[in-house]
Enzyme design. Structure first.
Site, PDB file in Angstrom:
ATOM      1  N   SER A  75      -7.262 -14.607   2.856  1.00 33.48           N
ATOM      2  CA  SER A  75      -7.712 -13.735   3.949  1.00 33.48           C
ATOM      3  C   SER A  75      -7.117 -12.357   3.712  1.00 33.48           C
ATOM      4  O   SER A  75      -6.226 -12.200   2.878  1.00 33.48           O
ATOM      5  CB  SER A  75      -7.202 -14.271   5.284  1.00 33.48           C
ATOM      6  OG  SER A  75      -5.833 -13.959   5.455  1.00 33.48           O
ATOM      7  N   ASP A  76      -7.587 -11.352   4.425  1.00 35.77           N
ATOM      8  CA  ASP A  76      -6.845 -10.092   4.369  1.00 35.77           C
ATOM      9  C   ASP A  76      -5.698 -10.198   5.362  1.00 35.77           C
ATOM     10  O   ASP A  76      -5.577 -11.169   6.110  1.00 35.77           O
ATOM     11  CB  ASP A  76      -7.749  -8.878   4.641  1.00 35.77           C
ATOM     12  CG  ASP A  76      -7.125  -7.598   4.079  1.00 35.77           C
ATOM     13  OD1 ASP A  76      -5.925  -7.624   3.719  1.00 35.77           O
ATOM     14  OD2 ASP A  76      -7.810  -6.561   3.997  1.00 35.77           O
ATOM     15  N   TRP A  77      -4.857  -9.202   5.367  1.00 32.37           N
ATOM     16  CA  TRP A  77      -3.622  -9.221   6.154  1.00 32.37           C
ATOM     17  C   TRP A  77      -3.938  -9.471   7.642  1.00 32.37           C
ATOM     18  O   TRP A  77      -4.467  -8.603   8.319  1.00 32.37           O
ATOM     19  CB  TRP A  77      -2.907  -7.881   5.984  1.00 32.37           C
ATOM     20  CG  TRP A  77      -1.573  -7.787   6.647  1.00 32.37           C
ATOM     21  CD1 TRP A  77      -1.332  -7.763   7.987  1.00 32.37           C
ATOM     22  CD2 TRP A  77      -0.297  -7.701   6.001  1.00 32.37           C
ATOM     23  NE1 TRP A  77       0.015  -7.667   8.220  1.00 32.37           N
ATOM     24  CE2 TRP A  77       0.680  -7.626   7.014  1.00 32.37           C
ATOM     25  CE3 TRP A  77       0.123  -7.679   4.664  1.00 32.37           C
ATOM     26  CZ2 TRP A  77       2.038  -7.522   6.741  1.00 32.37           C
ATOM     27  CZ3 TRP A  77       1.479  -7.560   4.397  1.00 32.37           C
ATOM     28  CH2 TRP A  77       2.424  -7.497   5.427  1.00 32.37           C
ATOM     29  N   GLY A  78      -3.634 -10.679   8.073  1.00 32.48           N
ATOM     30  CA  GLY A  78      -3.830 -10.987   9.490  1.00 32.48           C
ATOM     31  C   GLY A  78      -5.275 -11.175   9.912  1.00 32.48           C
ATOM     32  O   GLY A  78      -5.574 -11.268  11.104  1.00 32.48           O
ATOM     33  N   PHE A 126     -11.880  -7.295   6.532  1.00 34.00           N
ATOM     34  CA  PHE A 126     -11.516  -7.285   7.952  1.00 34.00           C
ATOM     35  C   PHE A 126     -12.732  -7.250   8.882  1.00 34.00           C
ATOM     36  O   PHE A 126     -12.664  -7.657  10.026  1.00 34.00           O
ATOM     37  CB  PHE A 126     -10.707  -6.016   8.267  1.00 34.00           C
ATOM     38  CG  PHE A 126      -9.291  -6.019   7.759  1.00 34.00           C
ATOM     39  CD1 PHE A 126      -8.381  -6.963   8.211  1.00 34.00           C
ATOM     40  CD2 PHE A 126      -8.849  -5.042   6.869  1.00 34.00           C
ATOM     41  CE1 PHE A 126      -7.059  -6.938   7.780  1.00 34.00           C
ATOM     42  CE2 PHE A 126      -7.534  -5.011   6.434  1.00 34.00           C
ATOM     43  CZ  PHE A 126      -6.633  -5.959   6.889  1.00 34.00           C
TER      44      PHE A 126
END
Ligand code: BGC
Length: 664
Positions: free
Chosen positions: A205-208, A174
């Protein structure tokens, strides 16, 4: 798909995908971090075992259970080096050390992935790439600023180890790294991961985190964020839906080449193919297997085995432990004596079967049956200021021969977004401890936590301290096994326990500085604090056993070597105490003079060895080019000639044997 699990649900969702035009099967991903149904110790705890076969085995059981429940892909292992325990996610990794962290990364990848394509393996995911563990001041999602030197030397090697072990996927972090969000970072993904390291799997990707590039102030909108992410090398968008919404247009506008999309898609399709999903999309959807694997009771035994080996004995005055047979009444005190879900720590797969978790009290009762009388009192809550339960606790302590206190933080106080600025034992637990201790009874503190906690007066006053982290399903049984001496503890800290928050971030692998504090302890105008020692409360690599070990007879096969040789360092380890036990002997090296100043010591090897009472054995470390190399200012991995200190000991601050070698 993520967060869909179980044969029934995954089968149903898969059947919808198979009605689509190209009938491409879905991949089901889940955070299987330390177990699926059977919950293993949190990863930081398991790292305290320094037992790579164990780490591999626990990841394998987790994979086997998850795969039986329709899961294809775990978002693990987390291989972020973490030197600031304020960061709640320290519990997900292997601690502060790059060497130990790299071995743990390899073991876990091997454990999860086994033989890809078999029905007891899942795709692993090395996360979070990169630097996430160095979030400034331990605040989750916060900025990371570090030199390339530090990045290459300390934070990247566990990721490289994962690539070398064949990890199938990577996840971005992130954070911004020196101002650039990792998700849009060309240097990390294109240049290093897919370029220099030749990684053939895919990056998610990471969450969002694609959409968050807008919030970071690095992209004007989701379209630009998607453009930056795919250009940097992020192949799959987790939850931003930015690729879904904008990639088609970006390709039409020729801002993203079809070749780039093809490359991302090919990487994902290849892994679906490798898992065998094109032959049989329901390969992981066998209800009979699901039932059988999830009810395999041998998994619990392995979880207990891991849990016992994850415990670290920090203190044991006057041989308070193991519990002697003269002890007839034990007082069990503390807010965590009956804790259940807490014992799983963060990242247990939901919903947790709390009934299956063995509590502290249950574990002791299981071990002692009616041979010992147990008195119990919580005394206080984990947090809050109420001391209303203190009297009851003191009262039962007075009636007991021994007091065992289960104290620490609650399970939800560490993990993602669980940074804490104050990492003392929370609430009034330390006061409760002081009151109980004032009865004059011997008191053992069993600390349960997802991070190193500052122990303050507990460290000074406890008769014995066991660091029990979060040990999962078999917690109570494992703790009782160690307290009773059924298993002789052998864990060593994978991360330093600081004296206070002001020392953070902390690592044993410090630079000498121009003004080191020498043994004379005169700290005037030295690199020191005026209000606390430089040393941690308990150092990296430290941990006691019920027995004692002596180190002697250091021998070098030669004292000169060239960068292509291997040199052997051997020594004799002797069990000098009263119990059979395991020791984790550690090898540290210091490069005395180099073109970039080197740490005063760096772990370069360890051997975990079981010895019977009185038994001796000669143990041998190999020193290779790898043990002596570092990244120079041009970021080349080099060995520079000169003098190196060779140090062998039982902890980073307990060097018992030393010598020098010269590299030509
Ligand atoms: C975490 C990841 C995790 C993902 C999916 C994110 O918030 O940072 O580690 O794998 O969620 O649950």
């Amino acid at each position: 798909m993520l967060n869909v699990k179980g044969v029934k649900d995954t089968r149903q969702v898969q059947s919808i995908a198979l009605q689509s035009r190209l009938k491409i099967p879905l991949l089901f991903g889940l955070d299987v971090i330390h177990g699926y149904k059977t919950v293993f110790p949190i990863p930081l705890a398991e790292a305290a075992s320094w037992d790579m076969e164990l780490l591999e085995q626990s990841a394998h059981i987790a994979a086997k259970e998850a795969a039986a429940a329709g899961i294809h892909w775990t978002f693990a292992p987390m291989v972020d080096i973490a030197r600031d325990p304020r960061w709640g996610r320290i519990m997900e990794g292997a601690g502060e050390d790059t060497y130990l962290g790299s071995l743990a990364a390899r073991a876990r990848v091997k454990g999860f992935q086994g033989t890809l394509g078999s029905t007891d393996a899942v795709l692993a995911c090395a996360k979070h790439f990169a630097g996430y563990g160095a979030a400034t001041a331990g605040r989750d999602y916060y900025a990371v600023d570090m030199s390339n030197q530090m990045l290459w030397e300390t934070y990247l090697p566990p990721f490289k180890a994962a690539v070398d072990a064949g990890v199938a996927t990577f996840m971005n972090s992130f954070n911004t790294l020196n101002g650039i969000p990792a998700t849009g970072n060309v240097y990390l993904q294109r240049d290093i991961l897919k370029g220099k390291w030749g990684f053939k799997g895919f990056t998610v990707s990471d969450w969002g985190s694609i959409g968050e590039m807008v919030t970071h102030g690095y992209a004007e909108n989701d379209t630009i964020a998607a453009l930056r992410a795919i250009t940097a090398g992020s192949d799959m968008d987790m939850e931003s839906r930015a690729y879904l919404k904008t990639l088609g247009t970006l390709v039409k506008q020729k801002k993203v080449s079809m070749a780039l999309v093809d490359d991302a898609v090919k990487r994902i399709l290849y892994l679906k193919y490798k898992l065998g999903l094109f032959d049989d999309p329901y390969k992981f959807s066998d209800e009979k297997r699901e039932k059988q694997v999830l009810n395999d009771t041998s998994h619990k035994l392995i979880a207990r085995f891991c849990a016992e080996r994850s415990i670290v004995l920090l203190k044991n005055e006057r041989n308070t432990l193991p519990i002697q047979s003269t002890v007839k009444t034990i007082a069990l005190i503390g807010p965590l004596i009956d804790a259940r879900a807490d014992l799983d720590g963060s990242w247990a797969v939901q919903p947790v079967d709390t009934a299956a978790i063995v509590t502290f009290v249950q574990g002791l009762k299981n071990r002692y049956g009616n041979h010992v009388k147990f008195l119990t009192a919580k005394g206080c809550d984990v947090t809050g200021a109420s001391m209303a339960g203190f009297d009851e606790a003191v009262n039962i302590a007075k009636q007991a021969d021994l007091v065992l206190m289960a104290i620490g933080e609650s399970g939800s106080m560490s993990g993602e977004a669980k940074s804490r600025s104050d990492i003392h034992v929370p609430g009034v637990q330390e006061q409760l401890f002081a009151k109980v201790k004032a009865t004059g009874k011997p008191v053992v503190a069993v600390i349960m936590a997802g991070r190193p906690l500052i122990l303050d007066s507990i460290a000074d006053k406890a008769d014995a301290i066991l660091y029990a982290w979060w040990l999962g399903s078999e917690s109570g049984n494992a703790i009782a096994s160690v307290l009773s001496g059924n298993y002789n503890p052998a864990g060593k800290l994978p991360v330093s326990i600081p004296r206070n928050v002001g020392q953070l971030p902390f690592t044993y692998a410090q630079l000498n500085t121009g003004r080191p504090v020498m043994e004379d302890q005169n700290t005037t105008y030295k690199s020191a604090y005026i209000d606390v020692a430089n040393s941690p409360q308990y150092a990296f690599g430290y941990g006691l056993s019920y027995t004692t070990f002596a180190y002697s007879d250091l021998k070098l096969s030669r004292s000169f070597m060239s960068a292509t040789d291997t040199l052997k360092v051997s020594f004799t380890l002797t069990n000098t105490g009263d119990y059979a036990g395991e020791e984790i002997a550690q090898l540290y090296i210091r490069d005395r003079v180099a073109s970039v100043a080197r740490p005063i010591k760096e772990l370069k090897g360890f051997i975990k060895k079981k010895l019977e009472r009185g038994e001796s054995e000669t143990l041998t470390f190999a020193i290779t080019k790898e043990s002596l190399s570092f990244y120079n200012s041009q970021l080349n991995w080099v060995v520079e000639p000169g003098e190196f200190d060779i140090m062998i000991g039982s902890a980073s601050d307990k060097i018992l044997l030393r010598d020098k070698i010269f590299v030509k």
